[in-house]
Design a protein around this motif. Structure first.
Motif, mmCIF file in Angstrom:
data_model
loop_
_atom_site.group_PDB
_atom_site.id
_atom_site.type_symbol
_atom_site.label_atom_id
_atom_site.label_comp_id
_atom_site.label_asym_id
_atom_site.label_seq_id
_atom_site.Cartn_x
_atom_site.Cartn_y
_atom_site.Cartn_z
ATOM 1 N N GLU A 277 0.819 -1.202 0.000
ATOM 2 C CA GLU A 277 0.000 0.000 0.000
ATOM 3 C C GLU A 277 0.858 1.259 0.000
ATOM 4 O O GLU A 277 0.551 2.239 -0.688
ATOM 5 N N ASN A 281 0.706 3.911 -3.281
ATOM 6 C CA ASN A 281 0.251 5.286 -3.104
ATOM 7 C C ASN A 281 1.393 6.300 -3.074
ATOM 8 O O ASN A 281 1.184 7.462 -2.721
ATOM 9 N N ASN A 359 -5.801 -3.629 -6.932
ATOM 10 C CA ASN A 359 -6.168 -3.290 -5.564
ATOM 11 C C ASN A 359 -5.579 -4.357 -4.641
ATOM 12 O O ASN A 359 -5.907 -5.547 -4.768
ATOM 13 N N ASN A 360 -4.724 -3.948 -3.708
ATOM 14 C CA ASN A 360 -4.073 -4.908 -2.824
ATOM 15 C C ASN A 360 -5.073 -5.637 -1.929
ATOM 16 O O ASN A 360 -4.975 -6.850 -1.728
#
Length: 432
Positions: A277, A281, A359-360
Motif C-alpha cells: 500500500e 500510493n 487493488n491490494n
C-alpha cells in the motif's frame, strides 16, 4: 469501505462455518493456505495490477521458494558432499564462466560470421567440458544412500532464514527472465515465462542431487516457534492444561500448531500488504500505473519503461517466492509433483481477477475466498454429492458421482469467475 468490510466479514464467516460444521482443524488448515495464497496474489497483483505484466510462470517462483527451504534448512548430508560436492560447485562455476565468456565475446567481437562462429565454439566446447566436470560429481552424490539421501543436503539452518532466501531465489530468476523476455510483446512474455517455469520444474524433478527429485524430501524442520504435535502431546504442562478444560490432547495439539502458523503467516501478510500500500500510493506507484496505462506517454516523459518493468517483475516474483518458501516450511517436505500450473498459476490469477486487479485488498480478498473454495469443495464435495444422490439407487453411477465430487471444484471455480466477470467485471474490490 463498508462494502469492503462486509465482503471480508462474509469470507470470515465461511471459515467459521467450516469450523462449526466440519472441524476447526480443517478450517484453520484452509485459512493458512488462504493466507499464503493471498500473499502470492499480492505478488501477481504487483506485476499485473501495477505494471500490466502478464506472467504465466508463477509456479516457477513458488517452486524456487520451496527449493530455498531445502537448501537452507534441510539436514546436511556430509558423506554425499564429500563424495562430489566440491567438484559439483566447480562444474557449476565453470558453466557460469562459459556463459559469461560467450556473452563477452558476443558483445566485443564485430558483427558477422566470425562472431557467430566464435560464440558457437565457446558454447559447444564449454558444454562438453562442463559435463565432464559436472556428471561424475552428480553420479558420486546420487550413489550415496539413494534410498534416504542421494542429495547434497542443506545447511541445517532455521527454517525462518529460508523465507527471505526463497524471495531472493525467485527474484534472481525473475531478473534473468526479465533481462531476456521483458522486451517481448505481452503474449510472447506469457509464453516465455510459462516455458521457463516448466524448465525449473523439470530440473527439480530430474536432478536428484539437488532435492531428491521425485523421490521427495521429507522431515524438514518447522519454523520457530511452531512445535511438533508429538512433542506437545508428551509435554506435561500442555497435557495438564488441555485436560483441565476436558479437551482432547491430540486435537488440541494440531489446532495449536495451526494457530501458530496462522499468526506467523498473518504477520507476514500484514507486512507485505502494508509495504504494498505504501508503494502503490507513492510517486513510484503512480509512475508504475502511468506506465501500465500508456507506455508511450510515460516514455515521452522520460521514464525508463523497460527498467521499471524489470523492477516490478523482480519484486512481484520475490513476494511469490517468499510465499512458496512459507508453504514448504509448513508442509515440511519438498514434493516437486505438487507444483501444478493449475494450482499455482491459473488459480492465483483467478484470485487476482475475482478480488480486483490493481487493488491490494482485493488481491487479499480473492486469495482468501478462492483458497477456501478450492479446498472446501475437495473436502466437503463428497458429502454434498451424497445428499444430492440420495434418491439414486446404490450402484456404479452413484459411487462414481460421489468419488468424482472433489473434481467439481474446477466447475465451481469457473462458475464463480463467470459470475464475478458478469456482475463485477473489475473485481469484488475494484481499483480506485
Amino acid at each position: 469501505m463498508s462494502r469492503n468490510l462486509l465482503l471480508f466479514a462474509a469470507v470470515g464467516m465461511l471459515f467459521v462455518a467450516t469450523g462449526v460444521f466440519q472441524s476447526w482443524n480443517v478450517s484453520l488448515q484452509i485459512l493458512n493456505i488462504g493466507i499464503l495464497s493471498a500473499i502470492m496474489a499480492l505478488g501477481v497483483n504487483m506485476q499485473w495490477g501495477y505494471a500490466g505484466l502478464f506472467s504465466t510462470g508463477i509456479v516457477g517462483s513458488v517452486a524456487l521458494g520451496g527449493l530455498a527451504v531445502v537448501v537452507v534448512s534441510s539436514t546436511p548430508v556430509p558423506e554425499a558432499w564429500a563424495a562430489g560436492g566440491p567438484r559439483l560447485l566447480l562444474g557449476l562455476a565453470f558453466g557460469v564462466a562459459v556463459i559469461a565468456a560467450a556473452v563477452i565475446a558476443y558483445k566485443r567481437m564485430a558483427k558477422g560470421r566470425v562472431r557467430n562462429l566464435g560464440v558457437a565454439v565457446i558454447l559447444i566446447v564449454g558444454f562438453f567440458a562442463y559435463r565432464a566436470i559436472f556428471d561424475p560429481a552428480v553420479a558420486a552424490i546420487e550413489a550415496f544412500n539413494p534410498a534416504t539421501a542421494g542429495n547434497i543436503g542443506g545447511l541445517g539452518l532455521p527454517s525462518l532464514l529460508a523465507w527471505p532466501v526463497g524471495a531472493l531465489f525467485a527474484g534472481v530468476a525473475a531478473w534473468a527472465i526479465g533481462k531476456t523476455a521483458l522486451g517481448l510483446r505481452s503474449d510472447y512474455l506469457a509464453i516465455a515465462t510459462l516455458g521457463i517455469a516448466e524448465i525449473i520444474l523439470a530440473v527439480m524433478k530430474n536432478e536428484d542431487w539437488l532435492a531428491r527429485g521425485v523421490k521427495n524430501l521429507t522431515n524438514m524442520p518447522r519454523p520457530w516457534p511452531v512445535p511438533y504435535e508429538v512433542n506437545l502431546q508428551k509435554d506435561p504442562g500442555f497435557l495438564s492444561f488441555v485436560q483441565s478444560y476436558g479437551l482432547d490432547p491430540i486435537t488440541s495439539s494440531t489446532i495449536l500448531v495451526k494457530l501458530l502458523y496462522m499468526l506467523i503467516f498473518g504477520v507476514v501478510l500484514l507486512a507485505v500488504i502494508w509495504l504494498s500500500e505504501r508503494a502503490l500510493n507513492s510517486p513510484w506507484g503512480r509512475m508504475m500505473r502511468a506506465i501500465r496505462d500508456n507506455e508511450i506517454a510515460a516514455s515521452a516523459m522520460g521514464k525508463n519503461v523497460t527498467k521499471r518493468h524489470l523492477q516490478i517483475f523482480i519484486i512481484g516474483s520475490a513476494v511469490v517466492g517468499l510465499a512458496g518458501a512459507m508453504l514448504t516450511s509448513m508442509e515440511g517436505q519438498m514434493v516437486p509433483g505438487n507444483y501444478s500450473p493449475l494450482r499455482f498459476t491459473f488459480l492465483i490469477w483467478v484470485m487476482v481477477i475475482v478480488g480486483g486487479s490493481g487493488n491490494n485488498w482485493g488481491a487479499v480478498l480473492g486469495g482468501l475466498l478462492l483458497g477456501w473454495l478450492w479446498l472446501i469443495v475437495e473436502s466437503a464435495g463428497p458429502m454434498f454429492m451424497g445428499y444430492l444422490t440420495m434418491p439414486l439407487a446404490d450402484g456404479a453411477l452413484k459411487q462414481h458421482l460421489i468419488e468424482g465430487a472433489p473434481h467439481l471444484r474446477l466447475v465451481t471455480l469457473g462458475l464463480v469467475l463467470l459470475l464475478v466477470l458478469r456482475f463485477s467485471p473489475r473485481g469484488l474490490i475494484p481499483e480506485k
